[in-house]
Scaffold this motif. Structure first.
Motif, PDB file in Angstrom:
ATOM      1  N   UNK A 203      -6.050   7.468   0.596  1.00  0.00           N
ATOM      2  CA  UNK A 203      -7.585   7.114   0.343  1.00  0.00           C
ATOM      3  C   UNK A 203      -7.500   5.446   0.084  1.00  0.00           C
ATOM      4  N   UNK A 204      -6.663   4.939  -0.674  1.00  0.00           N
ATOM      5  CA  UNK A 204      -6.660   3.672  -0.822  1.00  0.00           C
ATOM      6  C   UNK A 204      -6.619   2.797   0.308  1.00  0.00           C
ATOM      7  N   UNK A 205      -5.892   3.118   1.192  1.00  0.00           N
ATOM      8  CA  UNK A 205      -5.499   2.613   2.585  1.00  0.00           C
ATOM      9  C   UNK A 205      -6.790   2.851   3.440  1.00  0.00           C
ATOM     10  N   UNK A 206      -7.354   4.220   3.357  1.00  0.00           N
ATOM     11  CA  UNK A 206      -8.515   4.520   4.482  1.00  0.00           C
ATOM     12  C   UNK A 206      -9.742   4.061   4.016  1.00  0.00           C
ATOM     13  N   UNK A 207      -9.905   4.123   2.417  1.00  0.00           N
ATOM     14  CA  UNK A 207     -11.317   3.724   2.087  1.00  0.00           C
ATOM     15  C   UNK A 207     -11.384   2.615   1.073  1.00  0.00           C
ATOM     16  N   UNK A 208     -10.075   2.539   0.236  1.00  0.00           N
ATOM     17  CA  UNK A 208     -10.087   1.510  -0.766  1.00  0.00           C
ATOM     18  C   UNK A 208     -10.243   0.076  -0.086  1.00  0.00           C
ATOM     19  N   UNK A 209      -9.406  -0.022   0.784  1.00  0.00           N
ATOM     20  CA  UNK A 209      -9.333  -1.552   1.509  1.00  0.00           C
ATOM     21  C   UNK A 209     -10.492  -1.917   1.947  1.00  0.00           C
ATOM     22  N   UNK A 217     -15.964 -10.107  -3.975  1.00  0.00           N
ATOM     23  CA  UNK A 217     -15.860 -11.658  -3.291  1.00  0.00           C
ATOM     24  C   UNK A 217     -14.615 -11.932  -3.929  1.00  0.00           C
ATOM     25  N   UNK A 218     -14.181 -12.759  -3.154  1.00  0.00           N
ATOM     26  CA  UNK A 218     -12.689 -13.784  -3.519  1.00  0.00           C
ATOM     27  C   UNK A 218     -11.637 -12.509  -3.852  1.00  0.00           C
ATOM     28  N   UNK A 219     -11.803 -11.571  -3.066  1.00  0.00           N
ATOM     29  CA  UNK A 219     -10.512 -10.566  -3.193  1.00  0.00           C
ATOM     30  C   UNK A 219      -9.362 -11.122  -2.829  1.00  0.00           C
ATOM     31  N   UNK A 220      -8.157 -10.738  -3.736  1.00  0.00           N
ATOM     32  CA  UNK A 220      -7.054 -11.273  -3.379  1.00  0.00           C
ATOM     33  C   UNK A 220      -6.277 -10.452  -2.163  1.00  0.00           C
ATOM     34  N   UNK A 221      -5.113 -11.078  -1.510  1.00  0.00           N
ATOM     35  CA  UNK A 221      -4.712 -10.474  -0.255  1.00  0.00           C
ATOM     36  C   UNK A 221      -3.975  -9.045  -0.872  1.00  0.00           C
ATOM     37  N   UNK A 222      -3.388  -9.075  -1.818  1.00  0.00           N
ATOM     38  CA  UNK A 222      -2.874  -7.828  -2.429  1.00  0.00           C
ATOM     39  C   UNK A 222      -3.860  -6.676  -2.522  1.00  0.00           C
ATOM     40  N   UNK A 223      -4.923  -6.977  -2.982  1.00  0.00           N
ATOM     41  CA  UNK A 223      -6.111  -6.058  -3.017  1.00  0.00           C
ATOM     42  C   UNK A 223      -6.634  -5.627  -1.721  1.00  0.00           C
ATOM     43  N   UNK A 224      -6.743  -6.625  -0.946  1.00  0.00           N
ATOM     44  CA  UNK A 224      -7.245  -6.171   0.391  1.00  0.00           C
ATOM     45  C   UNK A 224      -6.149  -5.380   1.183  1.00  0.00           C
ATOM     46  N   UNK A 225      -5.110  -5.440   0.987  1.00  0.00           N
ATOM     47  CA  UNK A 225      -3.826  -4.898   1.515  1.00  0.00           C
ATOM     48  C   UNK A 225      -3.389  -3.357   0.939  1.00  0.00           C
ATOM     49  N   UNK A 226      -3.705  -3.441  -0.420  1.00  0.00           N
ATOM     50  CA  UNK A 226      -3.187  -1.947  -1.010  1.00  0.00           C
ATOM     51  C   UNK A 226      -4.629  -1.212  -1.098  1.00  0.00           C
TER      52      UNK A 226
END
Length: 347
Positions: A203-209, A217-226
């Motif tokens: 769910x994190x990969x499918x919807x969270x990202x 705004x200004x999301x970190x790369x880690x948050x965008x990836x996970x």
């Protein structure tokens, strides 16, 4: 000598007959205990031929006076009908259902039941019960069925797997029921389960990202990836975003009940509620003729999402977003007679 020989032969025949009888009895005993191990109640769960159907029990009860439970469920049916009629422009946008619309309707041929499952409304336990009812002795205790097994689609037959004439026959002849829950409490339950539990990586990969990419705004790369730290405010913003609704249907865990089960197109004979889950579930089992030996599983679950928890989650949601979110789930509130929550600040 000859009489003695005949006597020996006669005794041998008697011994063989006794041995055969004992062996046959032993096999029968083993077979009986195997059956009892599968079905300790000693009752034929599989079939109800010759007995009254659930629909007959519901609409033509053997007692002359309707019970208070029957009256309650009639009131709930009327509420759905009245809401569909009053909101026909919205609720009946689609005139015809397709087989894909019926994939949530689980069919029990033997007891003539159709159950529309709604995620986050005790559907795991109800799927377990349906596996017992349709298993023909394979299962006896619902709680012995692992939750993961209950959600394997091949373990239950759904209405979309039938031909059009077969679908129509079952919709007309079988007792159809569903269970509902206060819409925002169900929504918070879905959020907590799918976005705050570390094991729900799919769910994190499918919807969270996707949610973080659109709403933060200004999301970190880690948050965008996970995608594993979605905030409830971001989840709400995603749900009310017109782009989301144009892009694809909601996931079943937060889809509206009227979109999952189509109560304005399908007449449900029983509407159970999460707030009276045990009583309503056992009433269904009673009508199905299995209530004397099969009960809805009860267990204490301290992590259950409550009204108090839901209130806390909505504290940080703006009145504008609360109003927009209420509009998304408005039909569920009206159809199943849930009042507007006191914590909402609607514009």
């Amino acid at each position: 000598m000859k009489p003695a020989l005949l006597e020996v032969m006669r005794m041998n025949r008697i011994c063989r007959m006794v041995l055969a009888t004992c062996l046959g009895s032993f096999i029968l005993v083993i077979f009986y205990f195997q059956i009892m191990r599968r079905n300790p109640f000693g009752v034929d769960i599989c079939c109800r031929k010759g007995s009254r159907s659930p629909l007959q029990e519901l609409y033509n009860p053997t007692q002359l006076e309707l019970s208070s439970t029957a009256v309650l469920h009639q009131t709930r049916r009327d509420q759905v009908t009245d809401t569909c009629r009053a909101n026909s422009a919205v609720s009946r946008k689609r005139r015809v259902l397709t087989p894909n619309d019926l994939k949530h309707l689980v069919v029990d041929e033997d007891h003539e039941l159709i159950y529309c499952y709604v995620p986050k409304v005790a559907c795991t336990n109800w799927k377990r019960l349906m596996m017992v009812l349709t298993g023909r002795g394979k299962y006896s205790d619902p709680m012995e069925i692992p939750a993961s097994e209950a959600h394997v689609s091949a373990n239950l037959k759904t209405l979309n797997q039938y031909s059009i004439p077969e679908i129509n026959h079952r919709l007309k002849s079988y007792m159809k029921f569903l269970f509902v829950r206060e819409p925002f409490e169900r929504l918070v339950s879905a959020y907590r389960n799918k976005f705050t539990q570390k094991y729900n990586t799919s769910f994190h990969k499918r919807y969270g990202t996707k949610i973080i990419k659109r709403q933060r705004k200004n999301a970190t790369q880690e948050a965008l990836r996970k995608g594993d730290d979605v905030k409830f405010e971001e989840f709400v913003a995603y749900l009310i975003d017109p782009h989301t609704q144009r892009e694809e249907p909601f996931n079943e865990h937060w889809q509206t009940v009227y979109s999952l089960c189509h109560p304005c197109h399908i007449h449900y004979d029983l509407v159970g509620k999460y707030e009276t889950l045990e009583e309503d579930s056992n009433y269904v089992l009673q009508l199905a003729g299995v209530g004397s030996y099969l009960k809805f599983p009860t267990y204490a679950k301290s992590t259950r999402t409550t009204d108090e928890m839901t209130t806390e989650f909505f504290q940080n949601i703006s009145s504008e977003h609360q109003t927009q979110l209420y509009e998304v789930y408005k039909l569920d509130f009206l159809m199943f007679n849930y009042s507007v929550p006191s914590y909402l600040k609607l514009e």
